[in-house]
Scaffold this motif. Sequence first.
Motif, mmCIF file in Angstrom:
data_model
loop_
_atom_site.group_PDB
_atom_site.id
_atom_site.type_symbol
_atom_site.label_atom_id
_atom_site.label_comp_id
_atom_site.label_asym_id
_atom_site.label_seq_id
_atom_site.Cartn_x
_atom_site.Cartn_y
_atom_site.Cartn_z
ATOM 1 N N CYS A 148 0.845 -1.204 0.000
ATOM 2 C CA CYS A 148 0.000 0.000 0.000
ATOM 3 C C CYS A 148 0.876 1.249 0.000
ATOM 4 N N HIS A 149 0.302 2.321 -0.491
ATOM 5 C CA HIS A 149 0.957 3.626 -0.386
ATOM 6 C C HIS A 149 -0.036 4.584 0.263
ATOM 7 N N VAL A 150 0.287 4.999 1.473
ATOM 8 C CA VAL A 150 -0.505 6.038 2.138
ATOM 9 C C VAL A 150 0.265 7.324 1.888
ATOM 10 N N SER A 151 -0.296 8.163 1.035
ATOM 11 C CA SER A 151 0.489 9.284 0.525
ATOM 12 C C SER A 151 0.544 10.460 1.505
ATOM 13 N N THR A 152 1.269 11.451 1.095
ATOM 14 C CA THR A 152 1.635 12.576 1.966
ATOM 15 C C THR A 152 0.443 13.208 2.684
ATOM 16 N N SER A 153 0.631 13.426 3.968
ATOM 17 C CA SER A 153 -0.338 14.154 4.817
ATOM 18 C C SER A 153 -1.724 13.526 4.883
ATOM 19 N N SER A 154 -1.852 12.251 4.570
ATOM 20 C CA SER A 154 -3.149 11.580 4.759
ATOM 21 C C SER A 154 -3.369 11.308 6.239
ATOM 22 N N THR A 155 -4.644 11.210 6.628
ATOM 23 C CA THR A 155 -4.987 10.880 8.012
ATOM 24 C C THR A 155 -5.860 9.633 8.015
ATOM 25 N N VAL A 156 -5.339 8.587 8.623
ATOM 26 C CA VAL A 156 -6.078 7.316 8.715
ATOM 27 C C VAL A 156 -6.460 7.163 10.185
ATOM 28 N N ASN A 157 -7.748 7.308 10.467
ATOM 29 C CA ASN A 157 -8.170 7.312 11.871
ATOM 30 C C ASN A 157 -8.258 5.902 12.457
ATOM 31 N N GLY A 158 -8.513 5.832 13.767
ATOM 32 C CA GLY A 158 -8.425 4.578 14.521
ATOM 33 C C GLY A 158 -9.278 3.453 13.960
ATOM 34 N N ASN A 159 -8.771 2.237 14.045
ATOM 35 C CA ASN A 159 -9.494 1.002 13.677
ATOM 36 C C ASN A 159 -9.791 0.846 12.190
ATOM 37 N N VAL A 160 -9.247 1.698 11.363
ATOM 38 C CA VAL A 160 -9.468 1.550 9.912
ATOM 39 C C VAL A 160 -8.700 0.331 9.405
ATOM 40 N N GLU A 161 -9.282 -0.363 8.399
ATOM 41 C CA GLU A 161 -8.545 -1.441 7.705
ATOM 42 C C GLU A 161 -8.378 -1.054 6.245
ATOM 43 N N ILE A 162 -7.155 -1.113 5.768
ATOM 44 C CA ILE A 162 -6.868 -0.818 4.354
ATOM 45 C C ILE A 162 -6.366 -2.102 3.704
ATOM 46 N N GLY A 163 -7.055 -2.544 2.649
ATOM 47 C CA GLY A 163 -6.684 -3.801 1.987
ATOM 48 C C GLY A 163 -5.389 -3.696 1.205
ATOM 49 N N ASN A 164 -4.861 -4.856 0.843
ATOM 50 C CA ASN A 164 -3.597 -4.936 0.095
ATOM 51 C C ASN A 164 -3.639 -4.082 -1.176
ATOM 52 N N ASN A 165 -2.486 -3.630 -1.597
ATOM 53 C CA ASN A 165 -2.278 -2.993 -2.911
ATOM 54 C C ASN A 165 -3.040 -1.682 -3.089
ATOM 55 N N SER A 166 -3.383 -1.028 -2.006
ATOM 56 C CA SER A 166 -4.208 0.177 -2.124
ATOM 57 C C SER A 166 -3.360 1.444 -2.122
ATOM 58 N N ILE A 178 -13.633 2.364 9.434
ATOM 59 C CA ILE A 178 -14.109 1.933 8.109
ATOM 60 C C ILE A 178 -13.141 0.922 7.501
ATOM 61 N N LYS A 179 -13.644 0.179 6.482
ATOM 62 C CA LYS A 179 -12.816 -0.818 5.784
ATOM 63 C C LYS A 179 -12.670 -0.420 4.318
ATOM 64 N N ILE A 180 -11.448 -0.486 3.854
ATOM 65 C CA ILE A 180 -11.128 -0.175 2.453
ATOM 66 C C ILE A 180 -10.665 -1.484 1.829
ATOM 67 N N LYS A 181 -11.348 -1.926 0.770
ATOM 68 C CA LYS A 181 -11.002 -3.251 0.237
ATOM 69 C C LYS A 181 -9.688 -3.236 -0.568
ATOM 70 N N ASN A 182 -9.196 -4.443 -0.859
ATOM 71 C CA ASN A 182 -7.950 -4.585 -1.632
ATOM 72 C C ASN A 182 -8.016 -3.789 -2.935
ATOM 73 N N ASN A 183 -6.877 -3.317 -3.399
ATOM 74 C CA ASN A 183 -6.722 -2.670 -4.717
ATOM 75 C C ASN A 183 -7.497 -1.356 -4.870
ATOM 76 N N THR A 184 -7.816 -0.715 -3.766
ATOM 77 C CA THR A 184 -8.539 0.563 -3.854
ATOM 78 C C THR A 184 -7.561 1.693 -4.199
ATOM 79 N N ILE A 185 -8.037 2.595 -5.061
ATOM 80 C CA ILE A 185 -7.245 3.801 -5.340
ATOM 81 C C ILE A 185 -8.092 5.005 -4.959
ATOM 82 N N LEU A 186 -7.626 5.765 -3.994
ATOM 83 C CA LEU A 186 -8.341 6.982 -3.577
ATOM 84 C C LEU A 186 -7.588 8.179 -4.103
ATOM 85 N N GLN A 187 -8.292 9.039 -4.816
ATOM 86 C CA GLN A 187 -7.593 10.226 -5.340
ATOM 87 C C GLN A 187 -7.256 11.196 -4.208
#
Length: 196
Positions: A148-166, A178-187
């Motif tokens: 995964c790549h969590v890009s600059t200055s993003s905020t991922v709050n408590g208990n979030v799940e981010i799937g592979n390759n996102s 919240i849950k973010i499934k595998n292979n998600t791309i967020l602009q």
Amino acid sequence: MKKKIILIGAGGHAKSCIDIINAEGKYEIIGLVDNKKKKGSKIFNYKVLGNDKILKNIRSEVQFAFLAVGQIKTHELRKKLYLKATSFGFRFPKIISPSSIISPFSKIGKGCLIAHGVKINSDTKIGINCIINTNAIIEHDVVVGDFCHVSTSSTVNGNVEIGNNSFIGSGSILKNSIKIKNNTILQMGSIVKKNI
Ligand code: JB2
């Protein structure tokens, strides 16, 4: 004594990696491999030693490698290069900026880059080969998958799940639990309040 490391990729992200590897001070960069840059060209004082074909031979002198190609739309190149380098026996360390704040109760996988100013809170788990980029905040009890790549200055709050390759674009905010499934791309600048 510093351990020798080779960087795979010699573009913009490699510059960030070099800075953080040197700030951490554990590894000596012996050069870079890049499939398009000319052999002998330089980033700062570090030479491009050749393309990926030389990786196999370099392994006898260098035990560690690091993925220095970035990841915006797809994780595929990073994964392909990781599998290739591991097949030659390279080991992938995690590289952690000394200006980051990492909870001792968090777990970070091999091959991750934790950039300057990142904060990772308690009981969070980061998979393998992730980029947690400059000034990102990963709160408590978060799970980030592999590649995964969590890009600059993003905020991922408590208990979030981010799937592979996102990919979580710059400045995104993810609501807690919240849950973010595998292979998600967020602009960049996404504000996500529900599962996706
Ligand atoms: O198969 C390959 C290969 N394919 C491309 N093997 C190797 N060893 N190198 C490869 N490359 C090289 O990756 C290209 O020839 C190029 O030199 C480099 C990619 O450089 P670029 O500056 O285009 O992107 P980047 O991946 O370093 O950085 C991106 O991602 C970062 C996270 C940019 O969008 C940055 O702005 C961003 N911060």
